[in-house]
Scaffold this active site. Structure first.
Site, PDB file in Angstrom:
ATOM      1  N   GLU A 180       0.557  -1.094  -0.318  1.00  0.00           N
ATOM      2  CA  GLU A 180       0.101  -0.298  -0.262  1.00  0.00           C
ATOM      3  C   GLU A 180       0.652   1.192  -0.117  1.00  0.00           C
ATOM      4  O   GLU A 180       0.258   2.106  -0.026  1.00  0.00           O
ATOM      5  CB  GLU A 180      -1.142   0.256   1.056  1.00  0.00           C
ATOM      6  CG  GLU A 180      -1.721  -1.139   1.007  1.00  0.00           C
ATOM      7  CD  GLU A 180      -2.432  -1.653   3.047  1.00  0.00           C
ATOM      8  OE1 GLU A 180      -2.650  -0.176   3.175  1.00  0.00           O
ATOM      9  OE2 GLU A 180      -3.386  -1.954   2.824  1.00  0.00           O
ATOM     10  N   GLU A 233      -5.955 -10.673  -1.115  1.00  0.00           N
ATOM     11  CA  GLU A 233      -6.800 -10.325  -0.135  1.00  0.00           C
ATOM     12  C   GLU A 233      -8.472 -10.528  -0.558  1.00  0.00           C
ATOM     13  O   GLU A 233      -9.192  -9.429  -0.137  1.00  0.00           O
ATOM     14  CB  GLU A 233      -6.410  -9.062   1.173  1.00  0.00           C
ATOM     15  CG  GLU A 233      -4.787  -9.185   1.256  1.00  0.00           C
ATOM     16  CD  GLU A 233      -4.609  -8.460   1.873  1.00  0.00           C
ATOM     17  OE1 GLU A 233      -5.514  -7.106   1.872  1.00  0.00           O
ATOM     18  OE2 GLU A 233      -2.804  -7.619   1.541  1.00  0.00           O
TER      19      GLU A 233
HETATM   20  O1  9MR Z   1      -6.572  -8.426   8.006  1.00  0.00           O
HETATM   21  C1  9MR Z   1      -5.421  -7.516   9.253  1.00  0.00           C
HETATM   22  C2  9MR Z   1      -7.062  -7.073  10.672  1.00  0.00           C
HETATM   23  O2  9MR Z   1      -6.867  -8.284  11.400  1.00  0.00           O
HETATM   24  C3  9MR Z   1      -6.670  -6.326  10.471  1.00  0.00           C
HETATM   25  O3  9MR Z   1      -6.399  -6.158  11.867  1.00  0.00           O
HETATM   26  C4  9MR Z   1      -6.496  -5.171  10.107  1.00  0.00           C
HETATM   27  C5  9MR Z   1      -5.307  -3.366  10.601  1.00  0.00           C
HETATM   28  O4  9MR Z   1      -4.612  -2.939   9.621  1.00  0.00           O
HETATM   29  O5  9MR Z   1      -5.097  -5.861   9.154  1.00  0.00           O
HETATM   30  C6  9MR Z   1      -6.055  -6.492   8.480  1.00  0.00           C
HETATM   31  O6  9MR Z   1      -4.828  -6.652   7.207  1.00  0.00           O
HETATM   32  C7  9MR Z   1      -5.338  -5.868   5.956  1.00  0.00           C
HETATM   33  C8  9MR Z   1      -4.115  -5.755   5.497  1.00  0.00           C
HETATM   34  O7  9MR Z   1      -2.604  -6.740   5.961  1.00  0.00           O
HETATM   35  C9  9MR Z   1      -3.431  -5.454   3.793  1.00  0.00           C
HETATM   36  N1  9MR Z   1      -4.475  -4.695   3.589  1.00  0.00           N
HETATM   37  C10 9MR Z   1      -6.122  -4.703   4.295  1.00  0.00           C
HETATM   38  C11 9MR Z   1      -6.083  -5.651   5.138  1.00  0.00           C
HETATM   39  C12 9MR Z   1      -7.436  -5.177   5.724  1.00  0.00           C
HETATM   40  O8  9MR Z   1      -7.831  -4.380   6.794  1.00  0.00           O
END
Ligand code: 9MR
Length: 658
Positions: free
Chosen positions: A474, A586
């Site tokens: 990102e 994802e």
């Molecule tokens: O799935 C992840 C969630 O449990 C966390 O709270 C969150 C915090 O940033 O991150 C989520 O995963 C993210 C991923 O690492 C990057 N793309 C977006 C995902 C969803 O927020």
């Protein structure tokens, strides 16, 4: 002189045929702090010669920042102080204050109950004793109770800890937990979590009221015998009558080897006088104790809870005879999922996941905030290390990596460099946000060291398991072709992504695929930014592919733009002339509510996506959903996955396996 004298007084008392065996541990702190004494809060226990009760030194508790938990704890388990074990502690305490106050020996967790207390004048050695059988497996804390001593340094000396025989344990075969609070006969095991001021009582409304709070964490709590890896459904009603609205949190405090940690599970805003619901799904981690509690509001807000339910899910994972995603797509690409920390602790659940998927990603456990060992980084710099020293830890991801290694499934690593979920202190001198940001050179050295350690450790311990990595996540700004402003761009500059890929390439095992990962690539400007970034990495020969995160909302996603985004990015050629590798990293697709009509629309949406993916099968390494069952998704409210909360296949699953 001995610093830690363990006297095994095998006191075989000749009383009929019974034998009582006590272990007596005496600490005089003459030559150091025994390892069983642990820092609590910001206080740093050390040995000092300033005052002593006997001999010439004592245990000095200093650097206290104004909390009574800036203290010293005794690792109870290490000394055999377990639940039900008769224990006696005596010690001498000297508080550096002109004022009188109360000093206590207390539980460092659970209900934080006082085990022994003494009123002492300042600057005078006073003896404190405690005699107890722990009812919760917690550490023992030596702390002040009086607030006027919250900054006062204190000393402990000539401590004697006498630990009796452990009670006989009886193996029980408990049925699955199915608890609903019932306050008809009293507080039903609930108690006030506080430093002694708060209390709970049953009200006319069949609720449990907490009063006397002095901190937002003061809360009604109860211990639950959760089983590691099992899934629990929770719900509770909360009500307050003081303010227009108050925010509450349903949380869990868990401890392992006496050290407590916390997770927030659900939140709500409770309007004055209205019973408000909080619900959560929780997968139990590997802990010795589990206390559910409700916290929040202002420090002194009084509130009630009622109808607390905690039920273990006894479902059978998956459904016999259904097709397997990984088998259906085996000819074309891998099919995978993401798992969060505790899901991996349930063997049945993982067996079900393994039947569907052949590549896994840690939802959170391999991100910088999980792997950076901030405490050790600070320590290393304090002890004279230079600013570039980086310390890492791997406890969070070991269960998943072990499982993957044992079961021969692949892992996709996520993520080495990200602006989010990276401790801010990583960017500051001495790893303290109070200090200035480090220079570009120091930050690049830290980045390289971090990437080197993570890749080296994983390659050495899990060779071949991690087949690919999100090197940077990102980095491009939303709706723009520019990089997102972040501490990475501020400290290193615009080329931080290039440097991260350079280091990753340098330390990754040969053949490991390195990806740039991002979302919203269907936005025209962002798509341009992503392609420019990829082109600059391609020119340096450091990147292998692009990961489309693919977090969609069924009714808001314009498939036309998704298809254009794929077309544009898929056209890129790597330095050797081959097409760029792609992955869906994802995938999830939210719906507004759990209705049949929405499930059908979701099924069509997934189906259309899979048709698109099939067109790029040649370039596509993997399709990974971001979680398997709706209720454990980061977007649980929008039911975005292929299996429902009972782990049963949804129409979307059938749509894409047909
Ligand atoms: O799935 C992840 C969630 O449990 C966390 O709270 C969150 C915090 O940033 O991150 C989520 O995963 C993210 C991923 O690492 C990057 N793309 C977006 C995902 C969803 O927020």
């Amino acid at each position: 002189m001995k610093k830690f004298l363990i006297v095994l007084l095998a006191m075989f008392v000749a009383l009929s045929c019974a034998a009582a065996e006590d272990t007596v541990t005496a600490c005089d702190f003459e030559t150091g702090v025994p390892a069983q004494f642990i820092q609590s809060g910001s206080a740093a226990p050390a040995v000092s010669n300033a005052v002593a009760h006997g001999g010439s030194s004592a245990l000095h508790v200093k650097n206290r920042s104004g909390n009574n938990w800036d203290a010293v704890d005794l690792n109870a388990k290490a000394l055999g102080i377990d639940v039900g074990v008769p224990t006696k502690i005596s010690a001498w305490v000297w508080v550096d204050s002109e004022e009188e106050g109360t000093f206590v020996i207390a539980k460092a967790g659970g209900d934080y109950a006082t085990l022994g207390s003494v009123t002492c004048p300042g600057r005078e050695w006073t003896e404190i004793t405690a005699e107890f059988n722990l009812d919760q497996p917690v550490n023992i804390r030596f702390q002040n109770l009086s607030e006027n001593w919250n900054h006062a340094e204190y000393y402990l000396d000539d401590m004697v800890i006498t630990v009796g025989e452990a009670p006989e344990t009886v193996e029980s075969t408990e049925p699955p937990l199915d608890y609903a609070s019932d306050f008809s006969a009293g507080t039903d095991g609930w108690y006030a979590r506080s430093a002694g001021t708060a209390s709970v009582s049953v009200t006319d409304e069949q609720g449990l009221l907490i009063v006397g709070r002095t901190d937002t964490w003061n809360s009604p709590g109860r211990d639950f015998p959760l089983v590691t890896g099992k899934t629990y459904q929770l719900s509770v009603l909360v009500k307050q009558d003081q303010l227009d609205s108050v925010g509450f949190i349903l949380s869990i405090a868990h401890s392992r080897d006496g050290s407590e940690s916390y997770e927030n599970l659900a939140t709500c805003t409770a309007r004055k006088g209205e019973w408000t619901l909080m619900q959560a799904t929780y997968v139990a981690g590997r802990y010795d104790t589990h206390v559910f509690y409700v916290e929040g509001g202002h420090a002194d807000t009084e509130f009630q809870i009622k109808d607390f339910v905690c039920t273990e899910q006894t479902l059978k994972y998956g459904k016999a005879g259904i097709p397997s995603l990984k088998d259906v797509y085996a000819e074309y690409f891998d099919f995978g999922t993401a798992v969060t920390g505790n899901e991996v602790l349930d063997a049945d659940r993982m067996a079900f996941y393994e039947s569907q998927f052949n590549i896994f990603t840690a939802g959170n456990e391999m991100k910088p905030d999980s792997l950076l060992n901030v405490g050790e980084c600070i320590k290393a710099v304090r002890q004279g290390g230079d600013q570039t020293v980086v310390k890492v830890k791997f406890e969070s991801c070991i269960p998943l990596l072990d499982w993957a290694q044992e079961n021969g499934v692949k892992i996709h690593g996520h993520t080495l460099v990200w602006h989010s979920q990276t401790p801010e202190m990583f960017f500051h001198e001495g790893y303290s946000i109070k200090n200035p940001l480090v220079s570009r050179e120091v930050m690049l050295a830290r980045m390289e060291s971090y990437i080197q350690q993570v890749l080296t450790w994983t390659n050495q311990n899990y060779p071949g398991v991690i087949v690919s990595w999100d090197v940077v996540n990102e980095a491009v700004a939303d709706g723009s072709s520019k990089l997102r402003d972040s501490l990475w761009t501020q400290v290193v500059g615009e080329d931080f992504v290039n440097r991260a890929f350079e280091y990753a390439r340098k330390y990754a095992a040969p053949g490991t695929l390195l990806y740039y990962n991002d979302y919203n690539s269907e936005n025209t400007m962002k798509n341009l930014g992503i392609r420019r970034l990829l082109e600059s990495l391609i020119a340096e020969g450091t990147v292998d592919g692009y990961g489309f995160q693919s977090h969609y909302t069924v009714n808001n996603t314009n498939m036309f733009y998704v298809k254009i985004a794929w077309k544009e990015i898929a056209k890129l050629l790597l330095k050797d002339g081959s097409p760029i590798r792609l992955r869906v990293s994802e995938l999830d697709a939210g719906i507004a509510a759990n209705t049949d009509a929405n499930w059908q629309a979701q099924a069509l949406f997934y189906d259309e996506l899979m048709q698109l993916y099939m067109q790029y099968a040649e370039q596509l390494e993997a399709v990974q959903v971001w979680g398997t069952v709706d209720n454990l998704s980061w977007r649980a409210d929008s039911y975005p996955l292929l299996f429902d909360a009972m782990s049963q296949p949804k129409p979307a699953f059938y749509a894409i396996v047909d």
